[in-house]
Write an enzyme that holds these catalytic residues in place. Structure first.
Site, PDB file in Angstrom:
ATOM      1  N   LYS A   1       0.929  -1.151   0.128  1.00  0.00           N
ATOM      2  CA  LYS A   1      -0.059  -0.112  -0.049  1.00  0.00           C
ATOM      3  C   LYS A   1       0.661   1.273   0.201  1.00  0.00           C
ATOM      4  O   LYS A   1       0.594   2.146  -0.523  1.00  0.00           O
ATOM      5  CB  LYS A   1      -0.894   0.115   1.239  1.00  0.00           C
ATOM      6  CG  LYS A   1      -1.910  -1.171   1.054  1.00  0.00           C
ATOM      7  CD  LYS A   1      -2.938  -1.059   2.201  1.00  0.00           C
ATOM      8  CE  LYS A   1      -4.298  -1.965   2.047  1.00  0.00           C
ATOM      9  NZ  LYS A   1      -3.921  -3.447   1.691  1.00  0.00           N
TER      10      LYS A   1
ATOM     11  N   GLU B   1      -2.879   6.545   8.061  1.00  0.00           N
ATOM     12  CA  GLU B   1      -3.852   7.410   7.301  1.00  0.00           C
ATOM     13  C   GLU B   1      -4.577   8.525   8.385  1.00  0.00           C
ATOM     14  O   GLU B   1      -5.224   7.846   9.249  1.00  0.00           O
ATOM     15  CB  GLU B   1      -4.656   6.788   6.444  1.00  0.00           C
ATOM     16  CG  GLU B   1      -3.744   5.935   5.062  1.00  0.00           C
ATOM     17  CD  GLU B   1      -4.729   5.472   4.285  1.00  0.00           C
ATOM     18  OE1 GLU B   1      -6.049   5.183   4.553  1.00  0.00           O
ATOM     19  OE2 GLU B   1      -4.513   5.072   3.304  1.00  0.00           O
TER      20      GLU B   1
ATOM     21  N   HIS C   1     -14.595  -3.082   9.698  1.00  0.00           N
ATOM     22  CA  HIS C   1     -13.870  -2.747   8.414  1.00  0.00           C
ATOM     23  C   HIS C   1     -14.110  -3.742   7.187  1.00  0.00           C
ATOM     24  O   HIS C   1     -13.547  -3.905   6.488  1.00  0.00           O
ATOM     25  CB  HIS C   1     -12.199  -2.433   8.506  1.00  0.00           C
ATOM     26  CG  HIS C   1     -11.720  -1.435   9.705  1.00  0.00           C
ATOM     27  ND1 HIS C   1     -12.501  -0.160   9.741  1.00  0.00           N
ATOM     28  CD2 HIS C   1     -11.366  -1.808  10.723  1.00  0.00           C
ATOM     29  CE1 HIS C   1     -11.791   0.332  10.836  1.00  0.00           C
ATOM     30  NE2 HIS C   1     -11.371  -0.630  11.457  1.00  0.00           N
TER      31      HIS C   1
ATOM     32  N   ARG D   1      -8.223  -7.966  -8.137  1.00  0.00           N
ATOM     33  CA  ARG D   1      -8.830  -9.251  -8.164  1.00  0.00           C
ATOM     34  C   ARG D   1     -10.496  -8.970  -8.355  1.00  0.00           C
ATOM     35  O   ARG D   1     -10.993  -7.868  -8.332  1.00  0.00           O
ATOM     36  CB  ARG D   1      -8.838 -10.143  -6.785  1.00  0.00           C
ATOM     37  CG  ARG D   1      -9.106  -9.262  -5.564  1.00  0.00           C
ATOM     38  CD  ARG D   1      -9.232 -10.302  -4.162  1.00  0.00           C
ATOM     39  NE  ARG D   1      -9.187  -9.713  -3.136  1.00  0.00           N
ATOM     40  CZ  ARG D   1     -10.434  -9.027  -2.566  1.00  0.00           C
ATOM     41  NH1 ARG D   1     -11.717  -9.097  -3.241  1.00  0.00           N
ATOM     42  NH2 ARG D   1     -10.261  -8.314  -1.439  1.00  0.00           N
TER      43      ARG D   1
END
Length: 683
Positions: free
Chosen positions: A122, A206, A241, A298
């Site tokens: 990431k 973040e 999440h 994906r």
């Protein structure tokens, strides 16, 4: 650009459950032979039964079976499979697996390993997206991973922040940190969970947007340089999440914002030379600004809602692109028709902090005809059938219920009817919780963000306020149970009322299953049922609560499956009705009702006392012990951490006191119901 054609006639699906069955469905329609792979735990699973061929990979552990690259490739060679579809999870985003397939001359139905690598990390993905002009959330994505540095970066960004596993996804290794004081504990938990799930404990940080929506764009690219977006999905309703409800298109999107997000998503894919199906996930803030979150390289779990509104089969697109063909349509040819929802059905108990559930599915059925629904309105993507065993070894998702309507309101009404018509017995599921979500006023009125469940916890888990009709309907089911106990011939075979070889007056007590031992008499309603003969209706009199003295004339008629018709004072209603021991479960489009019933002289009004032992609520593995024997603890204090179905679960103290002894150590496997520890509560 020239591209070689990679035609194949045999497809191996390197996955299990509903996605394996779903891929097989399209592959068979395209004339391909299908090959399943399985672990010992899945030897008789539905995906194995439906495949043309199946090959054993290894023991139940995913690491020794579905994640065993050598075993999967050997299965492909053994069966002459020219291509492998990875589904989602397991090896679907494993670049080393893709490279191994390239070396073996087997086509991977997905992107090249370089694209997986570009988005799999990431931190580097953020840099690539910056180069492509895709908006980014403020954060830290660097290689330096010292605890002190990460804490300093979080302080610099400003709390709250989101800790995320750099190599992860699916909600694993993620925590929201509200303050600097909570940072270290959250970091330790994220590292531990990420290491276990991905073999990598690197973190990124973040800025945590307080009220964002999770909106993702479905992209598709081919090997000829073409790229399109198949519009967006709103996946804001999440728990820990992980997505629970998804819909397409995203509500409230303007054509301009849709185009802007879609074009940004295509730029993101083309920046890494992507090929195949992918999803670019964004956080959409209340002011209409959006930020890149991650790209899933994906097929997504929620891809069916996109299929419903576009009329396209995304798995067919995947297979054709993998064969070297160009995209079937260009951007101008793609359109949106209607609205679609997807609800994820999990084997878990929402009333017990969503603990995973295991067991045998005694019944798994969807009564579309009884609910008045057509097959083009409702789709059930399932990896299980009646009689299948739900084990502790894999993700607890059983199926996905997908619906379509002419607009959002129509689709939502269909979703509620379909959830009510879904009959699952033998394993605890989140079906009733999904109904509460889908009927919640906030969800209907578009009060959406990623904290929707958290914000509405008080109403989603509010104590049930039972209505007169619910007490009376549950009482009829209870009376039917008593009749069955008194007769050898099933009264469910009669359509004119139950035959009851028992006293003319039967008294049944009904209460909330969570309050069976409550001494508060208002929690219990007593129903007196009388009738003169088998052919007569029941005369019901209710006592207690808010129904004191109510009288009703009642009939019960058994319909197909678990459907019943309950007639109260001439008002006939169709319900799904079943009995789970002494709990009557009623469901209709308005939601689910569960009531404990028993003969009045069998009610136990004793008090609960603090348990002297703590038992495992599910099969799993002990991760760590958090206190020492004889250490003083307060009620609710964490005692130990268990892991099951890829998620951690914390066991807490049932009262003030101390742990006398732990019966298991870190790393031990425990079964549901095993005594984990002996606890001494204060007197």
């Amino acid at each position: 650009m020239t591209t070689k054609m990679n035609k194949f006639d045999t497809l191996l699906i390197a996955n299990r459950g509903e996605i394996a069955c779903r891929v097989m469905r399209t592959a068979r329609r395209m004339g391909l032979k299908t090959v399943a792979v399985y672990s010992d735990a899945d030897a008789n699973a539905r995906h194995v039964r439906e495949a043309d061929e199946a090959v054993r990979l290894g023991p139940a552990s995913a690491r020794e079976s579905y994640l065993n690259v050598d075993a999967v490739i050997e299965a492909a060679k053994r069966t002459g499979s020219g291509a492998i579809h990875p589904g989602y999870g397991f090896l679907s985003e494993n670049g080393a697996f893709v490279k191994a397939l390239d070396q073996a001359g087997i086509t991977f139905v997905g992107p090249p390993s370089s694209a997986i690598a570009a988005m799999g990390d990431k931190s580097s993905a953020k840099a690539r997206m910056h180069n492509a002009g895709v908006p980014l959330v403020p954060g830290y994505h660097g290689d330096e991973q010292g605890d002190d540095l990460l804490r300093a970066e979080a302080d610099k960004i400003g709390y709250p922040v989101m800790l995320k596993a750099s190599a992860g996804g699916g909600g694993k290794g993620m925590r929201v940190v509200e303050s600097g004081d909570a940072f270290q504990a959250a970091l330790d938990g994220c590292r531990r969970e990420s290491k276990a799930a991905f073999g990598d404990d690197r973190m990124l940080i973040e800025k945590y947007l307080v009220q964002p929506r999770h909106v993702e764009v479905q992209v598709f690219c081919d090997s000829h340089g073409n790229g399109v977006y198949l519009f967006e999905r709103d996946c804001s309703v999440q728990r820990r999440h992980q997505k629970v409800l998804e819909e397409a298109p995203a509500p409230g999107m303007t054509p301009e914002l849709r185009r802007e997000m879609g074009e940004a998503a295509v730029r993101a894919a083309q920046e890494i030379h992507y090929v195949g199906a992918g999803t670019v996930e964004f956080l959409l803030d209340v002011d209409g600004s959006f930020f890149f979150m991650e790209m899933n390289t994906r097929l997504q779990v929620e891809h069916p809602v996109t299929e419903m509104i576009t009329g396209q089969d995304l798995v067919e697109w995947q297979l054709r692109v993998a064969m070297g063909e160009p995209l079937p349509l260009n951007q101008e040819e793609l359109t949106i028709t209607g609205h679609s929802f997807e609800a994820r059905l999990y084997a878990e108990d929402p009333e017990q902090d969503f603990l995973p559930a295991t067991g045998t599915l005694e019944r798994f059925a969807l009564d579309l005809a009884g609910a008045g629904l057509a097959s083009d309105q409702v789709r059930l993507d399932s990896g299980v059938e009646s009689g299948d065993v739900v084990s502790m070894h894999y993700d607890p998702m059983l199926a996905k219920l997908i619906v379509h309507g002419i607009d959002r309101d129509a689709a939502l009404a269909t979703l509620n009817r379909a959830l009510a018509a879904l009959d699952v017995q033998g394993v605890v599921t989140n079906r009733a919780f999904l109904q509460r979500l889908a009927t919640h006023p906030g969800f209907k009125n578009l009060d959406l963000d990623t904290r929707f469940i958290e914000r509405n916890e008080a109403t989603l888990f509010a104590p049930k306020a039972y209505r007169l009709e619910e007490y009376a309907s549950a009482a009829l089911i209870g009376l039917g149970q008593l009749a069955r106990e008194c007769e050898s011939d099933s009264p469910w075979d009669r359509h004119d009322g139950f035959r009851l070889n028992a006293p003319h007056t039967i008294r049944i007590a009904l209460c909330d299953p969570a309050r069976v031992q409550d001494v508060d008499s208002d929690a219990v309603v007593v129903v007196e049922g009388t009738r003169e003969s088998d052919a007569d209706p029941w005369n019901l009199t209710l006592h207690g609560g808010n129904v004191e003295g109510a009288t009703l004339t009642a009939r019960l008629q058994q319909l197909d499956g678990d459907a019943v018709a309950v007639t109260l004072n001439g008002h006939r209603r169709r319900l799904q009705a079943r009995r789970d021991g002494h709990v009557v479960v009623l469901s209709d489009p308005a939601g689910e009702t569960r009531l404990f019933w028993r003969r009045i002289d069998a009610i136990d009004h004793g008090h609960h006392e603090a348990e002297s032992t703590l038992t495992a609520p599910m099969h799993g593995t002990v991760v760590t012990l958090l206190v020492a024997p004889e250490q003083r603890v307060e009620k609710g204090m964490p005692l130990m951490v268990m892991e099951a179905m890829k998620m951690e679960h914390t066991m807490t103290a049932p009262a003030d006191g101390f742990v006398e002894v732990f019966h298991f150590a870190a790393g031990d496997t425990v079964g549901q119901g095993d005594v984990l520890l002996d606890f001494a509560a204060d007197a």
